[in-house]
Design an enzyme around this catalytic site. Structure first.
Site, PDB file in Angstrom:
ATOM      1  N   ASP A 569      39.443  27.310  53.945  1.00 45.11           N
ATOM      2  CA  ASP A 569      39.513  27.685  52.478  1.00 45.11           C
ATOM      3  C   ASP A 569      40.729  26.911  51.782  1.00 45.11           C
ATOM      4  OD1 ASP A 569      38.885  28.863  50.140  1.00 45.11           O
ATOM      5  OD2 ASP A 569      39.321  30.963  50.748  1.00 45.11           O
ATOM      6  N   GLU A 572      41.754  22.498  48.593  1.00 44.57           N
ATOM      7  CA  GLU A 572      41.579  21.551  47.345  1.00 44.57           C
ATOM      8  C   GLU A 572      42.878  20.506  47.532  1.00 44.57           C
ATOM      9  OE1 GLU A 572      41.455  24.874  47.384  1.00 44.57           O
ATOM     10  OE2 GLU A 572      39.173  24.785  47.177  1.00 44.57           O
ATOM     11  N   ASP A 644      34.814  31.116  44.146  1.00 46.21           N
ATOM     12  CA  ASP A 644      34.763  32.367  43.736  1.00 46.21           C
ATOM     13  C   ASP A 644      34.139  32.674  42.599  1.00 46.21           C
ATOM     14  OD1 ASP A 644      36.470  32.567  45.898  1.00 46.21           O
ATOM     15  OD2 ASP A 644      38.260  32.328  44.740  1.00 46.21           O
TER      16      ASP A 644
END
Ligand SMILES: *[C@@H]1O[C@H](CO)[C@@H](O)[C@H](O)[C@H]1NC(C)=O
Ligand SMILES: *[C@@H]1O[C@H](CO)[C@@H](O)[C@H](O)[C@H]1NC(C)=O
Length: 985
Positions: A569, A572, A644
């Site tokens: 996760d 980015e 999300d």
């Protein structure tokens, strides 16, 4: 997950984060506008847009773009057309040279590559920062592309000497030379023809624009520099000033672009402006798709304002955009710069291989009065902050061919282990071993199958990855061993931010060996994330990859068992106190490239390192890694989810267009958090979400730490049964789903398929994105995604016959058909002509179904025929790559009413040994829908043939009537799946 949970420790709440929290308290829209750039606050985007506006105001016959090709530089040899593009600069004697290559590839794609000569040369340019790599970043293709990039020497020149002298070069290429590229030197453009019709045009509008290296002009030492980015008044003034400028000047950077200020951060831009831009036109294509990730319609909208359109370009810049807006072109967690255009019976694609911040404008122009076609054309404008210009053109001719061509470049979905296609149960967080095992037991108690339980960040000691929070997880091995008894897995989260803490060896050794991302000053870059102050592993570095692999070794990663898989996760990367919640663009990666060059690629390199780590620790097992950030090529590595979302109906609605967009861009193994991450779903929303999620390629329930518990049995009846039914339907269909993934793994066809894949001629269906075809099954699924809705209209896109999958009601005719959909019903039509394969028995996990018998469900088409395939292997190991699999073709032939099973694979030793492990697995039931019983050769029975024996099996017949088709059920025909057989009806 996004950052604002209740468990953020106090020290993390330093002033800047408190500031962020304040902005978030205001309406979401405002928060996003402050945190993330718009085109206007991104100087290269704003400038190239203004350039496009200026150019579009002038008739092309008057405006002469500053870029042209000198025909004398152009040569063609062995599949490669090359030469130089020149840019004239006002008041300069010599133009700037940009060498280009047009490479004709064997896979049928063409690569157009443009570099900047002065930066590509060996000698250092005066003034160029000597501690950065001088050449433009040209490795996006290196990371994204795995296909063969050598030129195909069968491409041949078709232009005459006269045409060449006039600066027109024509090359025929592709399958049977059906494709032709025509390059014109002045004005410069490249048209791609198929069968005499132009399908893709590069630089149609003359918007090619590449900044060239020049030292920072003195004017920018002015203390006011670049402030117009932040202050609108200055901007207005500048617009006034530039109004009288020649168009060319609008394309050139002003001195303000040597430094960029945004949101309180200063990007030093030591290499100055280095943007690239190009327009790409799809003549007479009204619909374009792809370029995920955006929470928007599947058919992309126009971006220059107007009713129903966006006024910002679609943006590709991987960011942690928690609780994202729907119907927005804003950047999200991942970026695949691949776009497909489709019109009646034709599909083409382009891939813009660039990992920097990228914006894409889309307009659709009315056909000209004298145009041959009455369709609009789609005109796109691609703008990236840095790197070389590297674009691939794919000419189809149909959608499947485009996916095959794109896959031949960037690779295909790795065939997942079968458990990864089952149901995943996740929550931030399952708090302890007991919690995990109670949830695990809850599934068995309620007879709901599932395969994987997940641990979010709280399982660690202080968010230090590769550790366990001892008081809550004292014996993780035992916990995993208990799960393994039902062949279940545990997925634990491991993120790229490594806690900066003395004594934490993972950090200390990474730091000592300089394996982290660096600042522009060459020091370790530190920022804030879950653990507090952290550093980020730089997985562009081969040494860092090796280091990362080391951490996962079974002996080294304490408490980890073979059934532990990984979730990446925040890759980015998400940096709570960084510009746009990410790393500064002037940070430095391995190879002395700036973060700006590789931003969108970073997340993929991190997942790649994790996959390599899992492969190294268990070479015989297929790895499973879920990622949030992604780039072109990430499909080779594992699954992705859409980040999300929230427990609201609009997020259930947007999930499907997003999944379709991922799928056409090669990344078919995708799902949205079922139930919605933030907030609490009503039982109705949760039910509808499970019913939709059962058809997501990746099927995971997930929830935020502050949301109420929502394991599938917690809402009581009727909901427990409804959720159980949806999950069981998923497990029934696993053989067909696995078969669809197998096909995706070598052809690139998505598992969740848009209407145009089965109905390519129907242009009315191009905008439909609330229903889809599911894998190879022919099932047309339209999940209910609106509150209180108990009926819907399902669109049939072709003139095939369709049957209600659940009650065999017949539907036929292009257009909308009404169908009831009470809460216990998922609207599904089965398209005639398909044979789908199921396993109908309930087991606790997918791996426990390995020896279960199969059910074949046959929906006959208008002409009484049907066909289907079954791919099967051990589901977990890499033995399939060596031929240990079963691949069978089923065909029901209307001529003789015989159903046949035939092998589709070459026989070899590995097949034989695999077949032995399943040689008792039989077909236990065959259901034929739409068969006229008067055609039966023997009434009341069918005759089976296998291994030179034959026998009769009785059948049950349900007569047609009341709008429903007839159904014949053959109970236990006793044919085994491994051999050829036939059944006479
Ligand atoms: C690179 O050079 C610039 C200017 O000379 C300097 O400010 C910067 O700290 C240097 N960066 C590294 C990584 O050495
Ligand atoms: C992962 O990266 C390595 C280079 O480190 C490359 O050789 C390999 O092809 C990549 N793997 C995948 C599956 O993309």
């Amino acid at each position: 997950m996004a950052r604002f949970g209740s468990r953020i420790s106090l020290p993390v709440l330093s002033s800047y984060l408190a500031l962020l929290l304040l902005t978030v308290a205001s309406p979401a829209l405002a928060a996003k506008k402050n945190l993330f750039k718009t085109c206007d606050s991104s100087p290269f985007c704003r400038r190239n847009r203004e350039y496009a506006d200026a150019a579009s105001c002038v008739k092309s016959s008057i405006w002469d773009p500053p870029y042209y090709i000198d025909p004398l530089t152009v040569s063609f040899d062995s599949g490669l057309l090359q030469g130089s593009i020149f840019k004239t600069i006002p008041d300069a004697d010599t133009p700037i040279e940009f060498p280009f290559q047009l490479v004709f590839l064997e896979s049928g794609s063409v690569r157009f590559l443009v570099d900047e000569k002065q930066r590509a040369q060996a000698s250092r340019l005066p003034g160029f920062p000597d501690n950065l790599t001088q050449r433009r970043y040209n490795e996006a293709s290196k990371w994204a592309v795995v296909g063969d990039l050598t030129p195909d020497d069968s491409a041949s020149e078709s232009s005459t000497a006269e045409q060449r002298a006039e600066g027109v070069f024509k090359i025929k290429y592709g399958p049977e030379k059906h494709f032709e590229a025509i390059l014109s030197c002045k004005p410069f453009r490249i048209e791609f023809f198929r069968d005499g019709e132009a399908h893709v045009v590069l630089n149609d509008r003359g918007l090619l624009n590449m900044d060239h290296w020049q030292p920072e002009p003195p004017a920018s030492t002015d203390t006011n520099k670049n402030e117009q980015n932040e202050f609108a008044e200055d901007k207005e003034e500048e617009t006034q000033d530039t109004k009288q400028q020649p168009i060319e000047a609008k394309g050139a950077p002003t001195s303000s672009e040597w430094q960029d200020k945004f949101g309180g951060f200063t990007d030093k831009k030591p290499k100055g402006p280095e943007a690239i831009a190009l327009d790409i036109t799809f003549p007479s294509y009204e619909h374009v798709f792809g370029i995920p990730e955006h929470a928007d319609k599947f058919s992309l909208r126009e971006t220059r304002g107007g009713e129903g359109n966006h006024d910002q370009p679609y943006r590709l810049y991987n960011v942690d955009i928690f609780e994202y807006e729907v119907d927005s072109p804003m950047a999200m967690y991942g970026a695949i710069p691949f776009m497909q255009a489709h019109k009646k019976s034709s599909s083409v694609g382009v891939f813009w291989a660039n990992g920097a911040d990228t914006w894409i404008d889309i307009i659709k122009s009315e056909p000209a009065d004298n145009a041959f076609s009455l369709r609009k054309s789609t005109k796109t404008h691609w703008m990236s902050e840095s790197g070389v210009l590297d674009v691939y053109v794919m000419l189809g001719p149909d959608a499947s061919s485009v996916y095959q061509q794109y896959g031949a470049l960037t690779g295909y979905t790795a065939l997942p282990p079968i458990y990864a296609l089952g149901y995943h149960q996740c929550r931030w967080n399952y708090n302890s071993e007991e919690d995990v095992l109670e949830v695990d037991a809850g599934f068995d108690e309620h007879e709901i199958p599932y395969d994987v339980i997940w641990l979010d960040i709280e399982y660690t000691e202080g968010k230090k990855y590769f550790t366990w929070w001892k008081s809550m997880f004292p014996t993780p091995e035992k916990m995993m061993q208990t799960l393994a008894k039902r062949k279940r897995k545990l997925v634990a989260i491991i993120d790229p931010h490594i806690k900066k803490e003395t004594g934490y060896k993972v950090y200390e050794n990474m730091s000592k060996n300089e394996l982290a991302i660096k600042t522009s000053e060459g020091k370790e870059y530190n920022g804030w994330c879950w653990p507090g102050e952290s550093a980020w592993i730089d997985t562009f570095s081969p040494k860092a990859i090796d280091y990362w692999k080391d951490q996962f070794k079974l002996g080294k990663f304490c408490g980890s068992e073979p059934n532990l898989l990984i979730w990446n996760d925040m890759n980015e990367p998400s940096v709570f106190n960084g510009p746009e919640v990410s790393a500064p663009r002037d940070d430095i990666h391995f190879g002395n490239f700036e973060h700006r060059d590789v931003h969108n690629i970073y997340g993929m390199t991190f997942v790649n390192a994790t996959v390599q780590a899992l492969q190294a620790r268990q070479p015989r097992q297929r790895p499973f890694v879920l990622t949030r950030a992604f780039f072109a090529g990430s499909q080779r590595l594992g699954a992705v989810w859409t980040g999300d979302n929230a427990a609201k109906w609009e997020y259930l609605q947007i999930a499907l267009p997003m999944i379709l967009s991922h799928g056409v861009a090669g990344f078919g193994f995708v799902g949205a958090d079922v139930g919605g991450f933030f907030g609490n779903p009503t039982p109705e929303l949760l039910t509808r979400w499970y019913q939709a999620g059962a058809f997501y390629p990746f099927f995971r329930g997930h929830a935020h730490i502050e949301s109420k518990r929502r394991e599938p049995w917690l809402f009581g009846e009727p909901y427990t049964s409804l959720l159980r039914n949806a999950i069981r339907m998923r497990y029934q269909l696993l053989p067909s789903i696995y078969t669809a993934f197998h096909r995706a793994s070598f052809e690139g066809v998505p598992v969740v398929r848009p209407m145009f894949l089965l109905a390519p001629d129907n242009e009315d269906a191009l905008g439909i994105d609330d229903q889809f075809f599911f894998g190879e099954t022919g099932l047309l699924v339209k999940p209910i995604v609106e509150e209180g809705k108990t009926e819907t209209d399902i669109y049939i896109p072709d003139d095939e016959i369709y049957f209600d999958y659940l009650d065999q009601t017949i539907y036929q005719g292009i257009g909308y058909h009404h169908i009831d959909a009470p809460l216990d019903k998922i609207p599904i039509l089965a398209r005639g002509g398909h044979i789908l394969v199921r396993r109908d028995r309930y087991r606790r996990s997918s791996s426990l179904m390995n020896h279960d018998p199969f059910t074949l469900v046959i929906h006959l088409d208008k002409t009484g025929n049907a066909a289907g395939v079954l791919y099967l292997d051990d589901g977990e190991t890499t033995a399939h790559a060596r031929g240990a699999y079963l691949y069978r073709f089923f065909i029901f032939n209307a001529q003789d009413n015989i159903l046949r099973s035939r092998s589709m694979q070459p026989t070899n030793q590995n097949i034989k040994s695999y077949e032995k492990t399943i040689d008792t697995v039989r077909i236990e039931r065959i259901i034929v829908v739409g068969f006229d019983k008067t055609q039966l050769k023997k009434s009341g029975a069918v005759e089976s043939f296998q291994d030179r024996k034959s026998w009769l099996t009785e059948i049950d017949v349900t007569e047609a009537g009341d709008g429903k088709a007839s159904v014949i059920v053959v109970r236990d025909p006793k044919v085994v799946v491994t051999g050829d057989w036939s059944i006479q009806f």
